[in-house]
Scaffold this motif. Structure first.
Motif, PDB file in Angstrom:
ATOM      1  N   MET A 170       0.838  -1.191   0.000  1.00 42.64           N
ATOM      2  CA  MET A 170       0.000   0.000   0.000  1.00 42.64           C
ATOM      3  C   MET A 170       0.878   1.249   0.000  1.00 42.64           C
ATOM      4  SD  MET A 170      -3.006   1.027   2.682  1.00 42.64           S
ATOM      5  CE  MET A 170      -3.967   2.520   2.460  1.00 42.64           C
ATOM      6  N   VAL A 171       0.585   2.202  -0.893  1.00 43.84           N
ATOM      7  CA  VAL A 171       1.393   3.405  -1.013  1.00 43.84           C
ATOM      8  C   VAL A 171       1.033   4.385   0.107  1.00 43.84           C
ATOM      9  CG1 VAL A 171       1.923   5.386  -2.476  1.00 43.84           C
ATOM     10  CG2 VAL A 171       1.617   3.131  -3.506  1.00 43.84           C
ATOM     11  N   THR A 172       2.054   4.937   0.760  1.00 45.05           N
ATOM     12  CA  THR A 172       1.829   5.964   1.770  1.00 45.05           C
ATOM     13  C   THR A 172       1.630   7.299   1.080  1.00 45.05           C
ATOM     14  OG1 THR A 172       3.204   4.790   3.374  1.00 45.05           O
ATOM     15  CG2 THR A 172       2.820   7.138   3.771  1.00 45.05           C
ATOM     16  N   LEU A 173       0.548   7.981   1.406  1.00 43.13           N
ATOM     17  CA  LEU A 173       0.290   9.286   0.803  1.00 43.13           C
ATOM     18  C   LEU A 173       1.268  10.313   1.358  1.00 43.13           C
ATOM     19  CD1 LEU A 173      -3.616   9.243   0.821  1.00 43.13           C
ATOM     20  CD2 LEU A 173      -2.110   9.057  -1.166  1.00 43.13           C
ATOM     21  N   PRO A 174       1.652  11.316   0.555  1.00 49.44           N
ATOM     22  CA  PRO A 174       2.742  12.225   0.944  1.00 49.44           C
ATOM     23  C   PRO A 174       2.513  12.991   2.237  1.00 49.44           C
ATOM     24  CG  PRO A 174       2.269  12.431  -1.403  1.00 49.44           C
ATOM     25  CD  PRO A 174       1.207  11.549  -0.831  1.00 49.44           C
ATOM     26  N   LEU A 175       1.262  13.328   2.573  1.00 49.91           N
ATOM     27  CA  LEU A 175       1.008  14.157   3.747  1.00 49.91           C
ATOM     28  C   LEU A 175       0.401  13.374   4.912  1.00 49.91           C
ATOM     29  CD1 LEU A 175      -0.279  17.521   2.227  1.00 49.91           C
ATOM     30  CD2 LEU A 175       2.055  16.806   2.743  1.00 49.91           C
ATOM     31  N   GLU A 176       0.448  12.056   4.862  1.00 48.52           N
ATOM     32  CA  GLU A 176      -0.057  11.272   5.987  1.00 48.52           C
ATOM     33  C   GLU A 176       0.689  11.656   7.259  1.00 48.52           C
ATOM     34  OE1 GLU A 176      -0.362   7.041   5.598  1.00 48.52           O
ATOM     35  OE2 GLU A 176      -1.282   7.158   3.621  1.00 48.52           O
ATOM     36  N   GLY A 177      -0.075  11.823   8.345  1.00 49.11           N
ATOM     37  CA  GLY A 177       0.523  12.207   9.614  1.00 49.11           C
ATOM     38  C   GLY A 177       0.527  13.695   9.867  1.00 49.11           C
ATOM     39  N   LEU A 178       0.201  14.521   8.853  1.00 50.00           N
ATOM     40  CA  LEU A 178       0.133  15.957   9.044  1.00 50.00           C
ATOM     41  C   LEU A 178      -1.316  16.379   9.314  1.00 50.00           C
ATOM     42  CD1 LEU A 178       2.954  15.745   7.638  1.00 50.00           C
ATOM     43  CD2 LEU A 178       2.487  18.024   6.721  1.00 50.00           C
ATOM     44  N   ARG A 179      -1.469  17.371  10.166  1.00 48.37           N
ATOM     45  CA  ARG A 179      -2.811  17.866  10.502  1.00 48.37           C
ATOM     46  C   ARG A 179      -3.000  19.269   9.933  1.00 48.37           C
ATOM     47  NH1 ARG A 179      -5.597  17.266  16.299  1.00 48.37           N
ATOM     48  NH2 ARG A 179      -6.125  15.293  15.264  1.00 48.37           N
ATOM     49  N   VAL A 180      -4.150  19.470   9.286  1.00 50.83           N
ATOM     50  CA  VAL A 180      -4.544  20.767   8.743  1.00 50.83           C
ATOM     51  C   VAL A 180      -5.804  21.213   9.467  1.00 50.83           C
ATOM     52  CG1 VAL A 180      -5.322  22.017   6.685  1.00 50.83           C
ATOM     53  CG2 VAL A 180      -3.575  20.213   6.476  1.00 50.83           C
ATOM     54  N   VAL A 181      -5.771  22.391  10.076  1.00 55.27           N
ATOM     55  CA  VAL A 181      -6.967  22.985  10.660  1.00 55.27           C
ATOM     56  C   VAL A 181      -7.497  24.009   9.666  1.00 55.27           C
ATOM     57  CG1 VAL A 181      -7.926  24.329  12.555  1.00 55.27           C
ATOM     58  CG2 VAL A 181      -6.250  22.539  13.019  1.00 55.27           C
ATOM     59  N   ASP A 182      -8.733  23.800   9.254  1.00 57.65           N
ATOM     60  CA  ASP A 182      -9.317  24.493   8.102  1.00 57.65           C
ATOM     61  C   ASP A 182     -10.444  25.409   8.575  1.00 57.65           C
ATOM     62  OD1 ASP A 182     -10.595  25.190   5.755  1.00 57.65           O
ATOM     63  OD2 ASP A 182     -11.180  23.149   5.211  1.00 57.65           O
ATOM     64  N   PHE A 183     -10.176  26.725   8.569  1.00 52.77           N
ATOM     65  CA  PHE A 183     -11.182  27.711   8.940  1.00 52.77           C
ATOM     66  C   PHE A 183     -11.810  28.350   7.700  1.00 52.77           C
ATOM     67  CE2 PHE A 183      -8.311  27.872  12.693  1.00 52.77           C
ATOM     68  CZ  PHE A 183      -9.226  27.638  13.696  1.00 52.77           C
ATOM     69  N   THR A 184     -11.914  27.615   6.592  1.00 51.05           N
ATOM     70  CA  THR A 184     -12.363  28.215   5.340  1.00 51.05           C
ATOM     71  C   THR A 184     -13.773  27.775   4.973  1.00 51.05           C
ATOM     72  OG1 THR A 184     -11.567  26.468   3.837  1.00 51.05           O
ATOM     73  CG2 THR A 184      -9.960  28.123   4.551  1.00 51.05           C
ATOM     74  N   GLN A 185     -14.368  28.546   4.062  1.00 51.34           N
ATOM     75  CA  GLN A 185     -15.656  28.162   3.494  1.00 51.34           C
ATOM     76  C   GLN A 185     -15.721  28.647   2.058  1.00 51.34           C
ATOM     77  OE1 GLN A 185     -19.153  30.003   5.141  1.00 51.34           O
ATOM     78  NE2 GLN A 185     -18.092  31.892   5.657  1.00 51.34           N
ATOM     79  N   ALA A 186     -16.821  28.315   1.395  1.00 56.17           N
ATOM     80  CA  ALA A 186     -17.053  28.640  -0.031  1.00 56.17           C
ATOM     81  C   ALA A 186     -16.148  27.768  -0.893  1.00 56.17           C
ATOM     82  CB  ALA A 186     -16.904  30.129  -0.307  1.00 56.17           C
TER      83      ALA A 186
END
Length: 389
Positions: free
Chosen positions: A1-17
């Motif tokens: 199984m291929v590991t995705l490049p950003l696995e293990g990173l957290r993004v907090v997303d305050f966006t909309q639209a």
């Protein structure tokens, strides 16, 4: 199984639209854990941008919010604001697209958050940059950036793109800047603040059109479906429809003329070189279409293929989205939503070591993961306290 490049990173997303959610969609497709912070009670405005709707949720929202978890918070409530602050201390990346100044008023601005989390990559997306208070939706920016002035028929009105290109471009450029900042962080152990404007994004994409202005001092004009510096390059009538033909050099032009059985066009002095053809575009179009309208679209495309000239049919979205090409490239993703059933969306275009994007998570209901995420914060807090003893 291929590991995705950003696995293990957290993004907090305050966006909309769209501009911010498109950025965080791309980061989620790359494997990041994207936590979408939504306004309690109403959530992302685009949840209601319809019709069409799937159940009670707009298809617009569903198209750009897979691979995210949703937490519903009232950022004017002190307890919820503290939860949001705590979330940012666990994050590698924060993305927001509030009007400039809003994040600071909420106590979630980049300076305060990076003081708590020095390795944080914090990205602000706005219409005209963080020094401007002007709100900027996509169509407004298409106009102010010059895009509409060069889009549309020569004798028609300025026209917006069929897609919200300012939103999408700024989301893509934000993703690029975030990924570059993460690479730099690996070397320096320092985070970054990214100020990205929709206006700047579209202006940066003017490329050769801006080059024309710099070279001549004249604003380029609208060319409809034709090209200002290449010919023949555009949309042409056939016996039963239309095709796009893109001739990039004189060799291709001669080959095309031979393939459609019209060597006389190649021998015509008016069309000898690309510069000649551009200077005589109207005559060229008339002469070429007089030949192509004797051929079907299929025969024209076959001739162009034989000549090695880029050409293609003009498909509607049903033809595109049901095509074997997209299926073969894995571009149609399917996810299972607990309320809405099976959902389809478009995948990201990359393939890394043979693997591409997947719909790991269906687009979330508003606040679907609130309890789960708060529980994670509690466990993290307990672990920090335990290690400090």
């Amino acid at each position: 199984m291929v590991t995705l490049p950003l696995e293990g990173l957290r993004v907090v997303d305050f966006t909309q639209a769209l501009s911010g959610p498109y950025c965080t969609l791309l980061l989620g497709d790359f494997g990041a854990d994207v936590i979408k912070v939504e306004r309690a009670g109403t959530g992302d405005d685009s949840r209601r941008w319809g019709p069409p709707f799937v159940g009670d949720t707009a298809a617009y929202f569903l198209s750009v919010n897979r691979n995210k978890r949703s937490i519903a918070l009232d950022l004017k409530n002190e307890d919820d604001r503290e939860r949001a602050v705590e979330l940012t201390t666990t994050a590698d990346v924060v993305v927001e697209n509030w009007r400039p100044g809003t994040a600071d008023r909420l106590g979630l601005g980049h300076e305060e958050m990076r003081a708590l989390n020095p390795r944080l990559v914090y990205c602000s997306i706005s219409g005209f940059g963080e020094t401007s208070q002007r709100p900027g939706y996509d169509q407004v920016v298409q106009g102010t950036s010059g895009w509409m002035s060069i889009t549309g028929a020569p004798d028609g009105s300025p026209t917006k793109s069929g897609l919200p290109i300012a939103d999408i471009a700024s989301g893509m450029f934000a993703t690029q800047a975030i990924l570059a900042s993460l690479v730099r962080r690996d070397r320096t152990d320092e985070g970054a603040y990214i100020d990205l404007a929709m206006q700047d994004s579209l202006v940066s994409m003017l490329t050769y059109q801006a080059g024309t202005y710099f070279a001549t001092g004249q604003s380029p004009r609208r060319n409809g479906n034709q090209h200002a510096t290449l010919a023949p390059y555009g949309t042409f009538d056939t016996a039963d429809g239309q095709v796009n033909i893109s001739v990039g050099n004189d060799r291709q032009w001669h080959s095309l003329c031979e393939a459609i059985g019209s060597p006389d066009l190649a021998a015509d002095a008016r069309f000898a070189t690309n510069s000649d053809r551009v200077a005589n575009t109207a005559s060229l179009r008339t002469e070429l279409e007089s030949k192509l309208t004797l051929l079907t679209t299929g025969a024209t495309l076959a001739a162009a293929d034989l000549a090695g000239v880029p050409a293609g049919a003009i498909h509607d979205l049903e033809e595109v989205l049901t095509s074997r090409d997209l299926e073969d490239r894995g571009m149609i993703l399917t996810s299972s939503h607990s309320r809405l059933g099976e959902l389809q969306s478009l995948g990201s275009p990359w393939h890394i070591d043979g693997a591409s994007s997947t719909a790991r998570l269906a687009p979330p209901d508003l606040g679907q993961h609130t309890d789960e995420i708060i529980d994670e914060l509690h466990r993290r807090r307990a672990a920090v306290l335990s290690s400090a003893k």
